[in-house]
Design an enzyme around this catalytic site. Sequence first.
Site, PDB file in Angstrom:
ATOM      1  N   ASP A  65       0.810  -1.417   0.065  1.00  0.00           N
ATOM      2  CA  ASP A  65      -0.046  -0.174  -0.050  1.00  0.00           C
ATOM      3  C   ASP A  65       1.018   1.225   0.017  1.00  0.00           C
ATOM      4  O   ASP A  65       0.308   2.532  -0.065  1.00  0.00           O
ATOM      5  CB  ASP A  65      -1.009   0.050   1.170  1.00  0.00           C
ATOM      6  N   SER A  66       2.189   1.064   0.150  1.00  0.00           N
ATOM      7  CA  SER A  66       3.043   2.347  -0.285  1.00  0.00           C
ATOM      8  C   SER A  66       2.812   2.566  -1.684  1.00  0.00           C
ATOM      9  O   SER A  66       3.531   3.781  -1.788  1.00  0.00           O
ATOM     10  CB  SER A  66       4.640   1.705   0.052  1.00  0.00           C
ATOM     11  N   ASP A 104      -1.010  -6.381  -0.748  1.00  0.00           N
ATOM     12  CA  ASP A 104      -1.261  -5.920   0.507  1.00  0.00           C
ATOM     13  C   ASP A 104      -2.717  -5.704   0.925  1.00  0.00           C
ATOM     14  O   ASP A 104      -3.593  -5.387  -0.017  1.00  0.00           O
ATOM     15  CB  ASP A 104      -0.743  -4.326   1.036  1.00  0.00           C
ATOM     16  N   LYS A 134      -0.961  -9.477   2.466  1.00  0.00           N
ATOM     17  CA  LYS A 134      -0.350  -9.192   3.942  1.00  0.00           C
ATOM     18  C   LYS A 134      -1.170  -8.183   4.558  1.00  0.00           C
ATOM     19  O   LYS A 134      -1.955  -7.438   3.839  1.00  0.00           O
ATOM     20  CB  LYS A 134       1.091  -8.273   3.637  1.00  0.00           C
ATOM     21  N   GLU A 136      -1.537  -5.836   8.508  1.00  0.00           N
ATOM     22  CA  GLU A 136      -0.951  -5.297   9.547  1.00  0.00           C
ATOM     23  C   GLU A 136      -1.719  -5.632  10.863  1.00  0.00           C
ATOM     24  O   GLU A 136      -2.792  -5.881  10.855  1.00  0.00           O
ATOM     25  CB  GLU A 136      -0.916  -3.533   9.520  1.00  0.00           C
ATOM     26  N   GLU A 203       8.681  -3.551  11.075  1.00  0.00           N
ATOM     27  CA  GLU A 203       9.244  -2.161  10.439  1.00  0.00           C
ATOM     28  C   GLU A 203       9.733  -1.247  11.781  1.00  0.00           C
ATOM     29  O   GLU A 203       8.855  -1.183  12.680  1.00  0.00           O
ATOM     30  CB  GLU A 203       8.157  -1.883   9.737  1.00  0.00           C
TER      31      GLU A 203
END
Length: 286
Positions: A65-66, A104, A134, A136, A203
């Site tokens: 999502d970057s 993501d 992925k 979070e 991270e």
Amino acid sequence: MTHVSPARKQSEKALYGGTGSRRITVRDIAAAKERAEKWPMLTAYDAMTASVLDQAGIPVLLVGDSMGNCHLGYESTVPVTMDEMTLLSAAVVRGTRRALVVGDLPFGSYQEGPVQALRNATRLVKEAGVGAVKLEGGERSAHQIELLVQSGIPVMAHIGLTPQSVNAYGGYPVQGRGEEAAQQLLRDAKAVQDAGAFAVVLELVPAELAAEVTRSLHIATVGIGAGPDCDAQVLVWTDMAGMTDGRVPRFVKQYAQLRQGLGDAARAFAEDVVGGTYPAEEHSFH
């Protein structure tokens, strides 16, 4: 019967530099952990870039999502939608042959609970063709991870600094400093492993803590700003290749200066057009 030496077998199995041509799977990631093999991961958001990275041998590509920051022009990852993630993940899959492509789950696509997470993860697998997703969160996301894995969708977890929570953090601070915070991060790591994740991104975590997490888990750890002892390392490709404008995070090492090179090429093209030297005879048809 042809004899294959153990060394050659190991070479064939290597995630980076391996000679195999099939898609890398989560089983290969688990085997690399057993071999104590370190491996690289980069982000990708389009077919052409993904093709270059795939041909370079990068074994895992994250459609992160970057993309919000470095591809779509958003100020953070928060605005990224499932439609955008699905579209770009499909492009990356089409541009690759060997890499495991991880998509993501963007902000708002799994926080409601396991059923929402399954619905959106299924979309990435069915419509985009990713090999894993992925998401979070540690303990707070364990139920989502568990249902996805039970449903046949491999999950890479992400703990430490979780960029989708930027508004709650008030920025991007290092996570896990202090005894209480360190113990929480260890609990988060164990929770995602117990839920069935095949790997976990760490991270912005102190190097010593990331090393402790890596030693304590049987699944792979992927560091970004988490020191040298993780099983793998990931960078945003535009940071790594020098495409990002302005300052980059301390943990980034730039291996090229593509932004400057692309700008130079664009200016050279413009000067040729303005000066009348492009197109020349060899570029013309008669």
